[in-house]
Structures are given as structure tokens and as C-alpha cells.
Design an enzyme around this catalytic site. Structure first.
Site, PDB file in Angstrom:
ATOM      1  N   ARG A 106      -6.062  19.096  -2.326  1.00 30.03           N
ATOM      2  CA  ARG A 106      -6.752  18.523  -1.154  1.00 30.03           C
ATOM      3  C   ARG A 106      -5.826  18.727   0.035  1.00 30.03           C
ATOM      4  NH1 ARG A 106      -9.638  12.738  -0.273  1.00 30.03           N
ATOM      5  NH2 ARG A 106     -11.270  13.990  -1.235  1.00 30.03           N
ATOM      6  N   HIS A 133     -16.151  20.440   0.870  1.00 30.57           N
ATOM      7  CA  HIS A 133     -15.880  19.417  -0.153  1.00 30.57           C
ATOM      8  C   HIS A 133     -16.823  19.685  -1.342  1.00 30.57           C
ATOM      9  CE1 HIS A 133     -14.373  15.963  -2.002  1.00 30.57           C
ATOM     10  NE2 HIS A 133     -14.750  14.999  -1.197  1.00 30.57           N
ATOM     11  N   GLN A 136     -17.551  17.059  -4.313  1.00 34.04           N
ATOM     12  CA  GLN A 136     -18.415  15.953  -3.898  1.00 34.04           C
ATOM     13  C   GLN A 136     -19.873  16.412  -3.840  1.00 34.04           C
ATOM     14  OE1 GLN A 136     -17.398  12.577  -2.890  1.00 34.04           O
ATOM     15  NE2 GLN A 136     -19.580  12.335  -3.252  1.00 34.04           N
ATOM     16  N   ASP A 228     -21.965  10.767   6.490  1.00 32.73           N
ATOM     17  CA  ASP A 228     -20.518  10.747   6.242  1.00 32.73           C
ATOM     18  C   ASP A 228     -19.855  10.267   7.540  1.00 32.73           C
ATOM     19  OD1 ASP A 228     -17.961  11.202   5.245  1.00 32.73           O
ATOM     20  OD2 ASP A 228     -18.027  13.380   5.502  1.00 32.73           O
ATOM     21  N   CYS A 268     -20.639   9.937   0.774  1.00 29.21           N
ATOM     22  CA  CYS A 268     -19.548  10.333  -0.131  1.00 29.21           C
ATOM     23  C   CYS A 268     -18.488   9.243  -0.249  1.00 29.21           C
ATOM     24  CB  CYS A 268     -18.935  11.643   0.329  1.00 29.21           C
ATOM     25  SG  CYS A 268     -18.294  11.591   2.009  1.00 29.21           S
ATOM     26  N   ARG A 296     -18.620  11.712  -9.656  1.00 31.05           N
ATOM     27  CA  ARG A 296     -17.453  12.574  -9.401  1.00 31.05           C
ATOM     28  C   ARG A 296     -16.704  12.795 -10.707  1.00 31.05           C
ATOM     29  NH1 ARG A 296     -15.090  12.797  -4.331  1.00 31.05           N
ATOM     30  NH2 ARG A 296     -13.755  14.330  -5.324  1.00 31.05           N
TER      31      ARG A 296
HETATM   32  N1  NVA Z   1     -15.554  14.211   5.808  1.00 24.77           N
HETATM   33  C1  NVA Z   1     -14.641  13.277   5.205  1.00 24.77           C
HETATM   34  C2  NVA Z   1     -14.883  13.192   3.733  1.00 24.77           C
HETATM   35  C3  NVA Z   1     -13.999  12.223   3.006  1.00 24.77           C
HETATM   36  C4  NVA Z   1     -14.240  12.196   1.536  1.00 24.77           C
HETATM   37  C5  NVA Z   1     -13.216  13.706   5.504  1.00 24.77           C
HETATM   38  O1  NVA Z   1     -12.929  14.909   5.454  1.00 24.77           O
HETATM   39  O2  NVA Z   1     -12.402  12.841   5.803  1.00 24.77           O
HETATM   40  N1   CP Z   2     -15.404  10.987  -1.448  1.00 25.49           N
HETATM   41  C1   CP Z   2     -14.096  11.233  -1.579  1.00 25.49           C
HETATM   42  O1   CP Z   2     -13.651  12.379  -1.712  1.00 25.49           O
HETATM   43  O2   CP Z   2     -13.323  10.116  -1.599  1.00 25.49           O
HETATM   44  P1   CP Z   2     -11.746  10.028  -1.537  1.00 25.49           P
HETATM   45  O3   CP Z   2     -11.318  10.489  -0.168  1.00 25.49           O
HETATM   46  O4   CP Z   2     -11.439   8.584  -1.783  1.00 25.49           O
HETATM   47  O5   CP Z   2     -11.156  10.912  -2.602  1.00 25.49           O
END
Ligand code: NVA
Ligand code: CP
Length: 310
Positions: A106, A133, A136, A228, A268, A296
């Protein structure tokens, strides 16, 4: 058709058959987990998990998932890795490939993940970049399939920021033949290249893609309503300006009325109640956000087993 040894970087890289192969396997693994039946498909295997951003769901579901599959996962914060001090990604890829059986990452830059995958000799799984993502989105559409029983011809409506989440949803909806309507403020539309990629898949599947700036028009007759956060990780500095730009782009009761009566509401998570979603809707009867979060685990176990098992 085999996913063995492959990377999982983008839903766009998957065939429709591969998407359903993952869903079918996730369903089996979910049933086994619920029944307490062992399914140690990754006995003795290890997953290195590189995190350059925060996480609750992703970290816990991958770590627990590896454990349930008989393997183990290592949490590798980039603050502590040499990568955080400038060690080249290509060197990290080759070193980790000598120790572990798969890498989950990530991070911010999608190019970094592609570089990691290019130089690693083991599967690399994208657990969120600024662009995508995919894990997800797979869990989300698996959840929609569980609730609706089918996907083709269904309509998903996404309201909010044109971010990594909607990009992966565009990819997957277009692949499986779901219509997708997206409503964002004009300056926050989804990535144009992603929309083009989705359009190519949509031609084959018959899915209809609509990009709008009117949330009510987008929500009309939707089977799934999705939102989101307005400011993703890395955009915290823009929070105030985004709050203004996104006023009106909230999933609330009024939007719910525009969708189908039995629409399901997805997010998400983590969610900002009162911003992209109202408290009564996320806590209401249409919301399936915790089913999504649970899935997930099951979907990623399927992905890991298909990529990494002998
Ligand atoms: N769009 C959000 C998703 C978090 C799971 C981010 O990138 O922070
Ligand atoms: N939805 C998601 O990816 O959550 P986290 O940021 O908690 O991993």
C-alpha cells in the site's frame, strides 16, 4: 486459465473468467471459514506487507487471512524499511523475493507498485495506490453479488471524489457488465485513462458508463449506491477546500429516494459521517458496509491462494 504466480495490480488486468474464479473461490473459503473447516492452502508460505499509508481493514484482513490459510504475514512499515530511506524499489523487490512468497503493498505512487512487480520474482498484490484500490473493488462487487444474486445489467452509482476507489469500480463494473454512473464535482472527475480502459471493457460486456456532475441524476434507479471520503490519504491538506467543493455530493436520504427501493449502500470505510454520507444512511437498513469490510478477508484469501498456492 491460471492466476498462479501472477501479480494482482489492477482489476483491468483480469479477464471476466478470472474475476468469477476469484468470487467462486472466495465463496468456498468463506463457507469453510464459517464452518470451522481447515483450509491451509498456504501452509509454510509468507507474505511481506509493505505499508506506506495507514490501514485498519487491509492490514488486519491480509494478516488474519494468511494465518487462516496456514501461512504468516509480516507487517513492514516503510518508516522502518530501508525503502523509506531511499533504497531503490528494484533492490527491495529482489531482496524480498529471496525471503517471502508474496508481497502486498500500500503506497502513494502506482508506478512504484508496477516497478516493484517488474523486479520481484514472486506475486505482488496492490493494496491501494493513489490510482487504484483493486482488492476493495473485488470485495465490493462480491458483496453486491451476494446481496443481489446477479451482476449483469445492475447499476452502481458512485457519488463523491473521482479517486482510487471509483477508478477500480469503473474497471470492475465494466468487466462484469454492470452499468456505472459517477457523479463528481467537475474538477474532481475520475482519471481519463481509467475511464477509457473501462470503456473498452464496457464495449465487450454491454455495460453503460455515465460520468456526470449531478448526484440525483446519477442515483436514478441504482441497485448500489457507493461513496468514499472526499479527501483521500495524502490529500489531508485539501480537506477545507474539498469540503466546499463537495457540498451536495453526499449520500443521504434524499439520494436514497432516487435509487431503487432495495438499493444497497456501500462505503469502503473509513467513513466521515456528515460529509460524504449521512449518519442515518450508513447506519440504516440499506447499508451493507460491514459485509463489505468482512468480504475483504474472504476475497483476499481467494486472491492469495490462487496467486501463491503450489
Ligand atoms: N480513497 C481512500 C480509500 C481508503 C480505503 C484513500 O485513498 O484514502
Ligand atoms: N477500506 C480500506 O482499505 O480500509 P483501510 O484503509 O482501513 O485498510
Amino acid at each position: 486459465m491460471s492466476l498462479k504466480g501472477k501479480d494482482f495490480l489492477s482489476v483491468n488486468d483480469l479477464s471476466v473468467d478470472e474475476i468469477y474464479q476469484i468470487f467462486d473461490f472466495a465463496k468456498i473459503l468463506k463457507a469453510k471459514q464459517k464452518a470451522g473447516e481447515p483450509h491451509q492452502l498456504l501452509k509454510g508460505k509468507t507474505l511481506g506487507m509493505i505499508f506506506q499509508k495507514s490501514s485498519t481493514r487491509t492490514r488486519v484482513s491480509f494478516e488474519v487471512g494468511m494465518w487462516q490459510l496456514g501461512g504468516m504475514a509480516l507487517f513492514l512499515s516503510s518508516n522502518d524499511l530501508q525503502i523509506g530511506r531511499g533504497e531503490p524499489v528494484k533492490d527491495t523487490a529482489r531482496v524480498l523475493s529471496r525471503y517471502v512468497d508474496g508481497i502486498m503493498i500500500r503506497t502513494f505512487s502506482h508506478l512504484e507498485v508496477e516497478e516493484l512487480a517488474e523486479h520481484a520474482t514472486i506475486p505482488v498484490i496492490n493494496a491501494l495506490t493513489d490510482l487504484l484500490h483493486p482488492c476493495q473493488a473485488m470485495a465490493d462487487i462480491f458483496t453486491a453479488l451476494e446481496h443481489k444474486g446477479d451482476l449483469k445489467g445492475r447499476k452502481l452509482c458512485y457519488i463523491g471524489d473521482g479517486n482510487n476507489m471509483v477508478n477500480s469500480l469503473l474497471h470492475i463494473c465494466a468487466k462484469v457488465g454492470m452499468d456505472i454512473s459517477v457523479a463528481t464535482p467537475v474538477n474532481y472527475a475520475p482519471d481519463a485513462t481509467i475511464v477509457e480502459q473501462a470503456a473498452v471493457s464496457a464495449k465487450l460486456s454491454g455495460s453503460k458508463i455515465t460520468i456526470l456532475d449531478d448526484p440525483f441524476a446519477a442515483a436514478k434507479d441504482a441497485d448500489v449506491l457507493y461513496t468514499d471520503v472526499w479527501a483521500s490519504m495524502g490529500k489531508e491538506g485539501e480537506q477545507a477546500i474539498r469540503k466546499q467543493a463537495f457540498a451536495g455530493f453526499q449520500i443521504n436520504n434524499a439520494i436514497l429516494q432516487a435509487a431503487k427501493k432495495d438499493t444497497i449502500v456501500m462505503h469502503c470505510l473509513p467513513a466521515h459521517r456528515g460529509e460524504e454520507i449521512s449518519d442515518d444512511v450508513i447506519e440504516g437498513p440499506n447499508s451493507v458496509v460491514f459485509d463489505e469490510a468482512e468480504n475483504r478477508l474472504h476475497v483476499q484469501k481467494a486472491i492469495m491462494a490462487l496467486l501463491m498456492a503450489d
